[in-house]
Design a protein around this motif. Structure first.
Motif, PDB file in Angstrom:
ATOM      1  N   MET A   1      -3.795  11.562 -23.555  1.00  0.00           N
ATOM      2  CA  MET A   1      -3.939  10.889 -22.260  1.00  0.00           C
ATOM      3  C   MET A   1      -3.475  11.840 -21.165  1.00  0.00           C
ATOM      4  N   SER A   2      -4.328  12.135 -20.219  1.00  0.00           N
ATOM      5  CA  SER A   2      -4.029  13.119 -19.183  1.00  0.00           C
ATOM      6  C   SER A   2      -3.185  12.519 -18.074  1.00  0.00           C
ATOM      7  N   ARG A   3      -2.640  13.412 -17.258  1.00  0.00           N
ATOM      8  CA  ARG A   3      -1.884  12.956 -16.090  1.00  0.00           C
ATOM      9  C   ARG A   3      -2.790  12.215 -15.119  1.00  0.00           C
ATOM     10  N   ARG A   4      -4.046  12.633 -15.072  1.00  0.00           N
ATOM     11  CA  ARG A   4      -4.988  11.952 -14.184  1.00  0.00           C
ATOM     12  C   ARG A   4      -5.180  10.500 -14.626  1.00  0.00           C
ATOM     13  N   THR A   5      -5.266  10.288 -15.972  1.00  0.00           N
ATOM     14  CA  THR A   5      -5.374   8.930 -16.481  1.00  0.00           C
ATOM     15  C   THR A   5      -4.119   8.146 -16.198  1.00  0.00           C
ATOM     16  N   ALA A   6      -2.964   8.851 -16.363  1.00  0.00           N
ATOM     17  CA  ALA A   6      -1.689   8.171 -16.131  1.00  0.00           C
ATOM     18  C   ALA A   6      -1.582   7.670 -14.698  1.00  0.00           C
ATOM     19  N   ALA A   7      -2.198   8.386 -13.752  1.00  0.00           N
ATOM     20  CA  ALA A   7      -2.122   7.971 -12.356  1.00  0.00           C
ATOM     21  C   ALA A   7      -2.835   6.640 -12.121  1.00  0.00           C
ATOM     22  N   LYS A   8      -3.700   6.225 -13.058  1.00  0.00           N
ATOM     23  CA  LYS A   8      -4.426   4.969 -12.919  1.00  0.00           C
ATOM     24  C   LYS A   8      -3.701   3.801 -13.594  1.00  0.00           C
ATOM     25  N   THR A   9      -2.428   3.966 -13.825  1.00  0.00           N
ATOM     26  CA  THR A   9      -1.593   2.941 -14.460  1.00  0.00           C
ATOM     27  C   THR A   9      -2.190   2.508 -15.791  1.00  0.00           C
ATOM     28  N   PRO A  10      -2.154   3.379 -16.780  1.00  0.00           N
ATOM     29  CA  PRO A  10      -2.731   3.032 -18.076  1.00  0.00           C
ATOM     30  C   PRO A  10      -1.927   1.923 -18.766  1.00  0.00           C
ATOM     31  N   ARG A  11      -2.620   1.212 -19.619  1.00  0.00           N
ATOM     32  CA  ARG A  11      -1.977   0.180 -20.426  1.00  0.00           C
ATOM     33  C   ARG A  11      -1.933   0.660 -21.873  1.00  0.00           C
ATOM     34  N   ILE A  12      -0.748   0.575 -22.479  1.00  0.00           N
ATOM     35  CA  ILE A  12      -0.518   1.122 -23.821  1.00  0.00           C
ATOM     36  C   ILE A  12       0.045   0.021 -24.715  1.00  0.00           C
ATOM     37  N   LEU A  13      -0.483  -0.062 -25.934  1.00  0.00           N
ATOM     38  CA  LEU A  13       0.043  -0.988 -26.932  1.00  0.00           C
ATOM     39  C   LEU A  13       0.713  -0.183 -28.039  1.00  0.00           C
ATOM     40  N   VAL A  14       1.970  -0.527 -28.338  1.00  0.00           N
ATOM     41  CA  VAL A  14       2.693   0.067 -29.463  1.00  0.00           C
ATOM     42  C   VAL A  14       2.772  -0.981 -30.564  1.00  0.00           C
ATOM     43  N   VAL A  15       2.308  -0.627 -31.754  1.00  0.00           N
ATOM     44  CA  VAL A  15       2.268  -1.554 -32.883  1.00  0.00           C
ATOM     45  C   VAL A  15       3.444  -1.251 -33.805  1.00  0.00           C
ATOM     46  N   ALA A  16       4.289  -2.256 -34.075  1.00  0.00           N
ATOM     47  CA  ALA A  16       5.463  -2.071 -34.940  1.00  0.00           C
ATOM     48  C   ALA A  16       5.590  -3.266 -35.875  1.00  0.00           C
ATOM     49  N   LEU A  17       4.696  -3.347 -36.850  1.00  0.00           N
ATOM     50  CA  LEU A  17       4.687  -4.473 -37.792  1.00  0.00           C
ATOM     51  C   LEU A  17       5.582  -4.145 -38.982  1.00  0.00           C
ATOM     52  N   ARG A  18       6.887  -4.193 -38.723  1.00  0.00           N
ATOM     53  CA  ARG A  18       7.888  -3.914 -39.749  1.00  0.00           C
ATOM     54  C   ARG A  18       9.074  -4.838 -39.539  1.00  0.00           C
ATOM     55  N   TYR A  19      10.194  -4.527 -40.201  1.00  0.00           N
ATOM     56  CA  TYR A  19      11.382  -5.378 -40.132  1.00  0.00           C
ATOM     57  C   TYR A  19      12.166  -5.099 -38.853  1.00  0.00           C
ATOM     58  N   LEU A  20      13.260  -5.860 -38.680  1.00  0.00           N
ATOM     59  CA  LEU A  20      14.053  -5.795 -37.447  1.00  0.00           C
ATOM     60  C   LEU A  20      14.536  -4.385 -37.133  1.00  0.00           C
ATOM     61  N   GLY A  21      15.115  -3.715 -38.132  1.00  0.00           N
ATOM     62  CA  GLY A  21      15.632  -2.370 -37.880  1.00  0.00           C
ATOM     63  C   GLY A  21      14.552  -1.406 -37.438  1.00  0.00           C
ATOM     64  N   ASP A  22      13.356  -1.528 -38.042  1.00  0.00           N
ATOM     65  CA  ASP A  22      12.236  -0.669 -37.647  1.00  0.00           C
ATOM     66  C   ASP A  22      11.829  -0.907 -36.203  1.00  0.00           C
ATOM     67  N   VAL A  23      11.819  -2.179 -35.815  1.00  0.00           N
ATOM     68  CA  VAL A  23      11.444  -2.498 -34.437  1.00  0.00           C
ATOM     69  C   VAL A  23      12.425  -1.851 -33.461  1.00  0.00           C
ATOM     70  N   LEU A  24      13.716  -1.936 -33.767  1.00  0.00           N
ATOM     71  CA  LEU A  24      14.710  -1.288 -32.914  1.00  0.00           C
ATOM     72  C   LEU A  24      14.475   0.215 -32.835  1.00  0.00           C
ATOM     73  N   LEU A  25      14.190   0.853 -33.982  1.00  0.00           N
ATOM     74  CA  LEU A  25      14.004   2.302 -34.002  1.00  0.00           C
ATOM     75  C   LEU A  25      12.667   2.729 -33.403  1.00  0.00           C
ATOM     76  N   THR A  26      11.817   1.758 -33.064  1.00  0.00           N
ATOM     77  CA  THR A  26      10.567   2.067 -32.360  1.00  0.00           C
ATOM     78  C   THR A  26      10.750   2.051 -30.847  1.00  0.00           C
ATOM     79  N   THR A  27      11.866   1.509 -30.347  1.00  0.00           N
ATOM     80  CA  THR A  27      12.054   1.403 -28.893  1.00  0.00           C
ATOM     81  C   THR A  27      12.081   2.741 -28.154  1.00  0.00           C
ATOM     82  N   PRO A  28      12.402   3.870 -28.802  1.00  0.00           N
ATOM     83  CA  PRO A  28      12.262   5.135 -28.067  1.00  0.00           C
ATOM     84  C   PRO A  28      10.840   5.420 -27.594  1.00  0.00           C
TER      85      PRO A  28
END
Length: 392
Positions: free
Chosen positions: A1-28
């Motif tokens: 994703m380029s900076r030019r795309t980023a300037a258009k306020t891109p929408r991003i989905l992060v998928v974390a279908l795991r247990y609680l600890g995994d979800v926490l470690l995905t927050t970075p």
């Protein structure tokens, strides 16, 4: 994703279908994406029941949930809801469902895949950039490598949830759980003890917990006994409490199942010490910056060792009697070459015992806990003993 795309306020989905600890470690990931693409909107998809690990996370706009074992109708309903709503999907896990939802959600996708080509060939076709996993890289590092494919330089900052509970509110908030013990004063030193993991094979022994809690009480700490709401965990905590002497029992406040994860995180920020096995709450304590003592048995630290708030540097070693990273001390009992085996205990099922944890001596754990307390500012000073039990 380029900076030019980023300037258009891109929408991003992060998928974390795991247990609680995994979800926490995905927050970075959302944290790093928001810093690298200012103004972008990041949503997450997680299993139902794990969304509390994202409570009041400032980097996440919306959280979607789906049951761990969804019905066909639930899968189709979520697919319709997600269909092409996003510019990019980040899939930091090699499972089938996460990649299918990523495909549904966005025309561009990056993610992790298995090294086994027979299982991953079709996922590689769906991804703009694919990264193979080796099975020993730490979850935070895996996630960081995923977003580095976008040019994001670093993604190590773990963001714990928060219930936004002010420190001065804890005395009143915990008052319903005193059951005859003295009132809780958050200004006095206390430890949070979380003995029960989700699975039996990660559990330390009752005698050890009783010995540790007795030692911490003698060090002048109030003891907050944490745990999940399940019946097995309740029975185990009952067993531990029954093994305590009367003065130690009087220092305990049982908060099992009483707090949400965000509230527990707020409490952990104030604690002088946290002790627990390989469980999501141990990861949470580490992420909160709490002085943390983690008791590991079969689990591979290189992949699952708790991460301090700003990540691991250097990574955990595979086996060592004791090792320290930031605010976390990790203990193992590597009495055999099989430790850690990364198996479900000695009998290879979730209710199995683990000899490496059964052999971990209470004296070792007590000594390390006291050493952690003494390394803190003012830790060498005498700590007043907790108040005696009050009469009903």
């Amino acid at each position: 994703m380029s900076r030019r795309t980023a300037a258009k306020t891109p929408r991003i989905l992060v998928v974390a279908l795991r247990y609680l600890g995994d979800v926490l470690l995905t927050t970075p990931l959302p944290h790093a994406l928001r810093q690298h693409y200012p103004g972008c909107e990041v949503d997450m998809l997680v299993f139902k029941g794990t969304e509390s690990m994202l409570q009041n996370n400032p980097d996440i706009r919306r959280v979607y949930t789906i049951p761990e074992r969804p019905a066909r109708e639930e899968i189709l309903a979520l697919a319709r809801q997600l269909w092409r709503r996003y510019d990019l999907a980040v899939v930091p896990q090699p499972g089938d469902k996460p990649h299918l939802f990523g495909f549904v959600a966005a025309p561009r996708r990056i993610g992790l895949v298995s090294t086994e080509r027979s299982h991953s060939w079709w996922k590689r076709l769906l991804l703009r950039h694919a990264l193979s996993v080796d099975g020993i890289t730490h979850r935070v590092r895996e996630n960081e490598q995923v977003v580095q494919m976008l040019g994001v330089p670093s993604a190590r900052t773990v963001i714990p949830p928060t219930g936004q509970i002010a420190p001065e509110a804890w005395a009143e908030k915990l008052s319903p759980y005193l059951h005859g013990t003295a009132p809780f004063d958050p200004r006095q030193p206390f430890a949070v003890i979380h003995p029960s993991p989700r699975w039996r094979y990660k559990r330390w022994h009752t005698a050890g917990w009783a010995s540790l809690m007795g030692e911490l009480r003698q060090q002048g700490l109030r003891l907050l006994l944490s745990g999940g709401p399940g019946e097995a965990e309740s029975r185990y905590l009952d067993e531990i409490l029954a093994a305590l002497d009367a003065p130690t029992r009087a220092a305990v406040i049982r908060i099992q199942g009483c707090l949400g994860l965000g509230e527990l995180a707020d409490l952990l920020h104030l604690a002088r010490l946290y002790v627990g096995p390989d469980t999501a709450t141990t990861h949470l304590a580490a992420a909160c910056g709490t002085p943390t003592l983690a008791l590991f048995g079969p689990t591979e630290p290189r992949q699952w060792g708790p991460s301090p708030p700003d990540g691991l540097e250097p990574p955990w070693d595979q086996r060592a009697s004791s090792q320290v990273r930031g605010n976390v001390v990790l203990l193992q009992e590597p009495f055999r070459a099989c430790v850690p085996c990364q198996q479900e205990g000695c009998e290879r099922h979730r209710e199995s015992h683990s000899e490496c944890l059964d052999r971990m001596a209470p004296e070792r754990v007590c000594q390390e806990a006291v050493a952690i307390l003494r390394r803190q500012p003012g830790g060498g000073d005498a700590v007043p003993a907790p108040p005696a039990e009050t009469q009903p």
